[in-house]
Write an enzyme that holds these catalytic residues in place. Sequence first.
Site, PDB file in Angstrom:
ATOM      1  N   ASN A  10      33.514  -9.760 -36.891  1.00 27.17           N
ATOM      2  CA  ASN A  10      34.345 -10.008 -35.437  1.00 27.17           C
ATOM      3  C   ASN A  10      35.869  -9.926 -35.882  1.00 27.17           C
ATOM      4  OD1 ASN A  10      35.657 -10.998 -33.395  1.00 27.17           O
ATOM      5  ND2 ASN A  10      34.439 -13.003 -33.162  1.00 27.17           N
ATOM      6  N   TRP A  11      36.486  -9.039 -35.573  1.00 27.50           N
ATOM      7  CA  TRP A  11      37.838  -9.014 -36.061  1.00 27.50           C
ATOM      8  C   TRP A  11      38.783  -9.639 -35.019  1.00 27.50           C
ATOM      9  CZ3 TRP A  11      38.691  -2.831 -37.451  1.00 27.50           C
ATOM     10  CH2 TRP A  11      37.892  -2.513 -38.360  1.00 27.50           C
ATOM     11  N   LYS A  12      38.271 -10.182 -33.904  1.00 25.55           N
ATOM     12  CA  LYS A  12      39.210 -11.063 -32.986  1.00 25.55           C
ATOM     13  C   LYS A  12      40.328 -10.262 -32.784  1.00 25.55           C
ATOM     14  CE  LYS A  12      36.905 -15.232 -35.064  1.00 25.55           C
ATOM     15  NZ  LYS A  12      36.865 -16.492 -35.206  1.00 25.55           N
ATOM     16  N   HIS A 100      31.660 -16.033 -27.104  1.00 26.93           N
ATOM     17  CA  HIS A 100      32.292 -16.882 -28.274  1.00 26.93           C
ATOM     18  C   HIS A 100      32.811 -18.165 -28.069  1.00 26.93           C
ATOM     19  CE1 HIS A 100      34.782 -17.293 -31.901  1.00 26.93           C
ATOM     20  NE2 HIS A 100      33.851 -16.315 -32.461  1.00 26.93           N
ATOM     21  N   GLU A 102      35.540 -19.230 -28.927  1.00 24.30           N
ATOM     22  CA  GLU A 102      36.881 -19.255 -28.677  1.00 24.30           C
ATOM     23  C   GLU A 102      37.175 -18.850 -26.994  1.00 24.30           C
ATOM     24  OE1 GLU A 102      37.872 -16.468 -31.791  1.00 24.30           O
ATOM     25  OE2 GLU A 102      37.510 -18.142 -33.275  1.00 24.30           O
ATOM     26  N   GLU A 175      27.118 -20.421 -34.102  1.00 27.58           N
ATOM     27  CA  GLU A 175      28.501 -20.342 -34.736  1.00 27.58           C
ATOM     28  C   GLU A 175      29.054 -22.033 -34.473  1.00 27.58           C
ATOM     29  OE1 GLU A 175      30.504 -16.359 -35.362  1.00 27.58           O
ATOM     30  OE2 GLU A 175      31.050 -17.251 -33.674  1.00 27.58           O
ATOM     31  N   GLY A 181      36.789 -20.523 -38.890  1.00 33.96           N
ATOM     32  CA  GLY A 181      38.186 -20.573 -39.327  1.00 33.96           C
ATOM     33  C   GLY A 181      38.663 -21.578 -40.046  1.00 33.96           C
ATOM     34  N   SER A 221      33.175 -19.591 -41.256  1.00 38.81           N
ATOM     35  CA  SER A 221      33.411 -19.273 -42.514  1.00 38.81           C
ATOM     36  C   SER A 221      32.361 -18.749 -43.475  1.00 38.81           C
ATOM     37  CB  SER A 221      34.001 -20.846 -43.079  1.00 38.81           C
ATOM     38  OG  SER A 221      34.865 -21.165 -42.152  1.00 38.81           O
ATOM     39  N   GLY A 242      34.117 -13.846 -39.091  1.00 43.13           N
ATOM     40  CA  GLY A 242      35.590 -13.445 -38.631  1.00 43.13           C
ATOM     41  C   GLY A 242      36.338 -13.297 -39.974  1.00 43.13           C
TER      42      GLY A 242
HETATM   43  P1  13P Z   1      35.193 -17.177 -39.441  1.00 50.05           P
HETATM   44  O1  13P Z   1      34.605 -16.358 -40.293  1.00 50.05           O
HETATM   45  O2  13P Z   1      36.809 -16.871 -39.664  1.00 50.05           O
HETATM   46  O3  13P Z   1      35.122 -18.726 -39.567  1.00 50.05           O
HETATM   47  O4  13P Z   1      35.085 -16.810 -37.850  1.00 50.05           O
HETATM   48  C1  13P Z   1      33.630 -16.898 -37.666  1.00 50.05           C
HETATM   49  C2  13P Z   1      33.776 -16.303 -36.250  1.00 50.05           C
HETATM   50  O5  13P Z   1      34.159 -17.084 -35.035  1.00 50.05           O
HETATM   51  C3  13P Z   1      32.879 -15.085 -35.865  1.00 50.05           C
HETATM   52  O6  13P Z   1      32.609 -14.853 -34.611  1.00 50.05           O
END
Ligand code: 13P
Length: 259
Positions: A10-12, A100, A102, A175, A181, A221, A242
Amino acid sequence: MARKPLIAGNWKMNNTVSEAVVLAQEISNGFESDWLDHLDVAVCPSYVDLKPVRTVFEFDKLKVAVGAQNVFWEPSGAYTGEISIPMLREIGCAYCIVGHSERRELFGETNEDVNRKVRALVAERIGEIHPIVCVGESLAVRDEGAYLSYVDAQVRAAFAGVDASEAKEAVVAYEPIWAIGTGRTATPEQAQEVCAAIRATLTELFGAECAEGMRVLYGGSMNEGNASLLLAQPDIDGGLIGGASLKAKSFLSIIKEAL
Ligand code: 13P
Protein backbone atom coordinates in the site's frame (compact mmCIF):
# COMPACT_ATOMS: atom_id res chain seq x y z
CA MET A 1 -6.94 -25.94 2.48
CA ALA A 2 -3.73 -24.37 1.23
CA ARG A 3 -4.19 -20.70 0.55
CA LYS A 4 -1.89 -18.89 -1.85
CA PRO A 5 -0.27 -16.04 0.06
CA LEU A 6 -0.81 -12.46 -1.05
CA ILE A 7 1.79 -9.76 -0.50
CA ALA A 8 0.34 -6.33 -1.23
CA GLY A 9 2.10 -2.99 -0.99
CA ASN A 10 0.00 0.00 0.00
CA TRP A 11 1.92 3.00 -1.29
CA LYS A 12 -0.59 5.39 0.35
CA MET A 13 -0.19 9.03 -0.82
CA ASN A 14 3.39 8.62 -1.95
CA ASN A 15 5.10 8.81 -5.37
CA THR A 16 4.40 11.06 -8.32
CA VAL A 17 3.93 9.27 -11.63
CA SER A 18 7.64 9.40 -12.46
CA GLU A 19 8.60 8.17 -8.97
CA ALA A 20 6.01 5.41 -9.13
CA VAL A 21 7.28 4.21 -12.50
CA VAL A 22 10.83 4.07 -11.17
CA LEU A 23 9.75 2.05 -8.11
CA ALA A 24 7.66 -0.33 -10.24
CA GLN A 25 10.60 -0.83 -12.59
CA GLU A 26 12.93 -1.53 -9.67
CA ILE A 27 10.47 -4.11 -8.32
CA SER A 28 10.19 -5.69 -11.76
CA ASN A 29 13.97 -5.79 -12.21
CA GLY A 30 14.47 -7.65 -8.94
CA PHE A 31 11.53 -10.00 -9.39
CA GLU A 32 11.76 -13.63 -10.41
CA SER A 33 8.59 -14.53 -12.23
CA ASP A 34 8.46 -18.09 -10.88
CA TRP A 35 7.77 -16.58 -7.44
CA LEU A 36 4.25 -16.06 -8.74
CA ASP A 37 3.75 -19.83 -8.87
CA HIS A 38 3.78 -19.72 -5.08
CA LEU A 39 2.19 -16.42 -4.15
CA ASP A 40 0.32 -13.41 -5.49
CA VAL A 41 1.83 -9.94 -5.38
CA ALA A 42 0.10 -6.60 -5.79
CA VAL A 43 1.01 -2.97 -5.40
CA CYS A 44 -1.57 -0.31 -4.61
CA PRO A 45 -0.35 3.10 -5.81
CA SER A 46 -2.38 6.30 -5.91
CA TYR A 47 -5.10 6.55 -8.54
CA VAL A 48 -2.96 8.63 -10.90
CA ASP A 49 -0.11 6.14 -10.68
CA LEU A 50 -2.22 3.04 -11.33
CA LYS A 51 -2.10 2.95 -15.11
CA PRO A 52 1.60 3.87 -15.46
CA VAL A 53 2.58 1.25 -12.88
CA ARG A 54 0.45 -1.37 -14.59
CA THR A 55 2.08 -0.50 -17.90
CA VAL A 56 5.55 -1.17 -16.43
CA PHE A 57 4.54 -4.66 -15.29
CA GLU A 58 2.68 -5.39 -18.54
CA PHE A 59 5.66 -4.33 -20.62
CA ASP A 60 7.87 -6.69 -18.60
CA LYS A 61 5.23 -9.46 -18.86
CA LEU A 62 5.27 -9.72 -15.08
CA LYS A 63 2.01 -10.71 -13.44
CA VAL A 64 2.32 -8.42 -10.46
CA ALA A 65 -1.16 -7.01 -9.96
CA VAL A 66 -2.16 -3.44 -9.26
CA GLY A 67 -4.82 -2.40 -6.80
CA ALA A 68 -6.52 0.84 -5.85
CA GLN A 69 -6.57 2.27 -2.33
CA ASN A 70 -10.24 3.23 -2.38
CA VAL A 71 -13.30 3.34 -4.64
CA PHE A 72 -16.81 4.82 -4.71
CA TRP A 73 -19.77 2.46 -4.94
CA GLU A 74 -21.79 4.25 -7.67
CA PRO A 75 -20.87 3.34 -11.26
CA SER A 76 -20.98 6.91 -12.60
CA GLY A 77 -22.61 10.28 -12.03
CA ALA A 78 -22.29 13.61 -10.25
CA TYR A 79 -19.81 12.61 -7.54
CA THR A 80 -17.01 15.12 -7.94
CA GLY A 81 -13.64 13.75 -7.00
CA GLU A 82 -14.70 10.11 -6.80
CA ILE A 83 -13.46 7.10 -8.80
CA SER A 84 -15.76 4.25 -9.88
CA ILE A 85 -15.37 0.50 -10.21
CA PRO A 86 -15.68 0.55 -14.04
CA MET A 87 -12.83 3.10 -14.16
CA LEU A 88 -10.64 0.80 -12.08
CA ARG A 89 -11.66 -2.25 -14.05
CA GLU A 90 -10.76 -0.72 -17.40
CA ILE A 91 -7.20 0.00 -16.29
CA GLY A 92 -6.81 -3.55 -15.06
CA CYS A 93 -7.02 -3.24 -11.29
CA ALA A 94 -7.23 -6.65 -9.66
CA TYR A 95 -7.62 -5.45 -6.06
CA CYS A 96 -9.06 -2.54 -4.16
CA ILE A 97 -8.32 -1.69 -0.53
CA VAL A 98 -11.53 -0.84 1.31
CA GLY A 99 -11.96 0.69 4.75
CA HIS A 100 -8.32 1.39 5.53
CA SER A 101 -8.08 2.86 9.03
CA GLU A 102 -6.65 6.08 7.59
CA ARG A 103 -9.83 6.49 5.54
CA ARG A 104 -11.97 5.66 8.53
CA GLU A 105 -10.11 8.01 10.88
CA LEU A 106 -9.13 10.91 8.60
CA PHE A 107 -11.99 10.87 6.09
CA GLY A 108 -14.88 9.71 8.23
CA GLU A 109 -15.57 6.42 6.46
CA THR A 110 -18.14 4.41 8.37
CA ASN A 111 -18.77 0.69 8.54
CA GLU A 112 -21.78 1.38 6.32
CA ASP A 113 -19.64 3.07 3.65
CA VAL A 114 -17.22 0.15 3.79
CA ASN A 115 -20.10 -2.28 3.32
CA ARG A 116 -21.44 -0.38 0.28
CA LYS A 117 -18.00 -0.48 -1.32
CA VAL A 118 -17.54 -4.19 -0.59
CA ARG A 119 -20.99 -5.02 -1.96
CA ALA A 120 -20.40 -2.98 -5.12
CA LEU A 121 -17.05 -4.70 -5.72
CA VAL A 122 -18.20 -8.27 -5.15
CA ALA A 123 -21.32 -7.72 -7.25
CA GLU A 124 -19.07 -7.14 -10.29
CA ARG A 125 -18.70 -10.58 -11.79
CA ILE A 126 -16.91 -9.53 -14.97
CA GLY A 127 -13.34 -8.33 -14.69
CA GLU A 128 -13.52 -8.81 -11.01
CA ILE A 129 -11.72 -6.59 -8.51
CA HIS A 130 -11.00 -8.30 -5.20
CA PRO A 131 -11.70 -6.12 -2.19
CA ILE A 132 -9.03 -6.04 0.52
CA VAL A 133 -11.22 -5.22 3.51
CA CYS A 134 -9.27 -3.57 6.32
CA VAL A 135 -10.22 -3.98 9.95
CA GLY A 136 -8.34 -3.31 13.17
CA GLU A 137 -8.64 -1.73 16.58
CA SER A 138 -7.16 1.42 18.07
CA LEU A 139 -4.77 1.33 20.99
CA ALA A 140 -7.59 2.40 23.33
CA VAL A 141 -9.74 -0.55 22.27
CA ARG A 142 -6.77 -2.93 22.60
CA ASP A 143 -5.98 -1.63 26.09
CA GLU A 144 -9.61 -2.06 27.17
CA GLY A 145 -9.31 -5.69 26.07
CA ALA A 146 -12.36 -5.67 23.78
CA TYR A 147 -10.42 -5.93 20.52
CA LEU A 148 -11.75 -9.32 19.38
CA SER A 149 -15.39 -8.25 19.60
CA TYR A 150 -14.52 -4.90 17.98
CA VAL A 151 -12.88 -6.57 14.97
CA ASP A 152 -15.66 -9.17 14.80
CA ALA A 153 -18.21 -6.35 14.51
CA GLN A 154 -16.17 -4.62 11.79
CA VAL A 155 -16.02 -7.84 9.74
CA ARG A 156 -19.75 -8.48 10.14
CA ALA A 157 -20.58 -4.90 9.16
CA ALA A 158 -18.27 -4.96 6.12
CA PHE A 159 -19.85 -8.16 4.79
CA ALA A 160 -23.50 -7.47 5.62
CA GLY A 161 -25.69 -8.60 2.72
CA VAL A 162 -22.84 -10.47 1.02
CA ASP A 163 -23.20 -14.20 0.35
CA ALA A 164 -20.51 -16.88 0.39
CA SER A 165 -20.13 -17.00 -3.40
CA GLU A 166 -19.33 -13.28 -3.36
CA ALA A 167 -17.30 -13.23 -0.14
CA LYS A 168 -14.86 -15.85 -1.35
CA GLU A 169 -13.42 -13.27 -3.75
CA ALA A 170 -12.56 -10.91 -0.90
CA VAL A 171 -9.43 -10.60 1.21
CA VAL A 172 -9.47 -9.36 4.81
CA ALA A 173 -6.54 -7.42 6.25
CA TYR A 174 -6.07 -7.14 9.99
CA GLU A 175 -4.29 -3.86 10.60
CA PRO A 176 -4.17 -2.83 14.25
CA ILE A 177 -4.07 0.97 14.19
CA TRP A 178 -1.43 1.07 16.91
CA ALA A 179 0.94 -0.86 14.64
CA ILE A 180 0.52 1.23 11.48
CA GLY A 181 3.49 3.41 10.69
CA THR A 182 4.63 3.23 14.31
CA GLY A 183 7.34 0.59 14.07
CA ARG A 184 5.44 -1.22 16.82
CA THR A 185 4.49 -4.46 15.07
CA ALA A 186 1.97 -6.85 16.59
CA THR A 187 3.74 -9.94 17.82
CA PRO A 188 3.13 -13.04 15.70
CA GLU A 189 0.95 -14.38 18.54
CA GLN A 190 -1.12 -11.19 18.75
CA ALA A 191 -1.58 -11.08 14.97
CA GLN A 192 -2.41 -14.79 14.78
CA GLU A 193 -4.99 -14.49 17.58
CA VAL A 194 -6.96 -11.83 15.73
CA CYS A 195 -6.54 -13.36 12.26
CA ALA A 196 -7.85 -16.69 13.61
CA ALA A 197 -10.78 -14.84 15.20
CA ILE A 198 -11.49 -13.14 11.86
CA ARG A 199 -11.56 -16.56 10.19
CA ALA A 200 -13.93 -17.80 12.88
CA THR A 201 -16.26 -14.88 12.12
CA LEU A 202 -16.01 -15.62 8.38
CA THR A 203 -16.82 -19.27 9.14
CA GLU A 204 -19.96 -18.23 11.02
CA LEU A 205 -20.97 -15.93 8.18
CA PHE A 206 -20.10 -18.02 5.14
CA GLY A 207 -19.35 -21.57 6.26
CA ALA A 208 -16.07 -23.37 6.78
CA GLU A 209 -15.32 -24.11 3.13
CA CYS A 210 -15.56 -20.47 2.11
CA ALA A 211 -13.71 -19.16 5.17
CA GLU A 212 -10.88 -21.67 4.77
CA GLY A 213 -10.34 -20.43 1.24
CA MET A 214 -10.33 -16.70 2.07
CA ARG A 215 -7.06 -14.91 2.63
CA VAL A 216 -6.51 -12.99 5.85
CA LEU A 217 -3.53 -10.64 5.79
CA TYR A 218 -1.66 -8.85 8.53
CA GLY A 219 -0.59 -5.21 8.16
CA GLY A 220 1.19 -2.83 10.49
CA SER A 221 4.95 -2.13 10.46
CA MET A 222 5.65 -5.37 8.63
CA ASN A 223 9.21 -5.36 7.31
CA GLU A 224 11.92 -7.70 6.11
CA GLY A 225 12.99 -8.39 9.71
CA ASN A 226 9.65 -9.44 11.15
CA ALA A 227 7.78 -10.78 8.09
CA SER A 228 8.98 -14.35 8.34
CA LEU A 229 7.52 -15.08 11.80
CA LEU A 230 4.29 -13.25 11.04
CA LEU A 231 3.83 -15.10 7.74
CA ALA A 232 4.51 -18.44 9.43
CA GLN A 233 1.32 -18.16 11.49
CA PRO A 234 -1.41 -20.55 10.34
CA ASP A 235 -4.10 -17.89 9.84
CA ILE A 236 -1.90 -15.19 8.32
CA ASP A 237 -1.97 -15.56 4.54
CA GLY A 238 0.17 -12.61 3.59
CA GLY A 239 0.82 -8.98 4.31
CA LEU A 240 -0.46 -5.51 3.53
CA ILE A 241 2.68 -3.44 3.70
CA GLY A 242 2.97 0.32 3.91
CA GLY A 243 6.36 1.93 4.53
CA ALA A 244 8.44 -1.13 3.65
CA SER A 245 6.72 -1.38 0.24
CA LEU A 246 8.12 1.99 -0.82
CA LYS A 247 11.61 0.61 -1.34
CA ALA A 248 12.03 -2.16 -3.91
CA LYS A 249 14.69 -3.91 -1.85
CA SER A 250 12.62 -4.27 1.32
CA PHE A 251 9.43 -5.12 -0.59
CA LEU A 252 11.23 -7.84 -2.56
CA SER A 253 12.76 -9.19 0.66
CA ILE A 254 9.32 -9.51 2.24
CA ILE A 255 8.04 -11.30 -0.88
CA LYS A 256 10.91 -13.78 -0.56
CA GLU A 257 9.96 -14.43 3.07
CA ALA A 258 6.49 -15.47 1.89
CA LEU A 259 7.75 -18.04 -0.63
P1 13P B 1 3.00 0.38 7.62
O1 13P B 1 3.52 -0.88 7.04
O2 13P B 1 3.72 1.62 7.14
O3 13P B 1 2.86 0.32 9.12
O4 13P B 1 1.50 0.57 7.05
C1 13P B 1 0.63 -0.50 7.14
C2 13P B 1 -0.59 -0.15 6.37
O5 13P B 1 -1.34 0.72 6.73
C3 13P B 1 -0.83 -0.89 5.12
O6 13P B 1 -2.11 -0.64 4.63
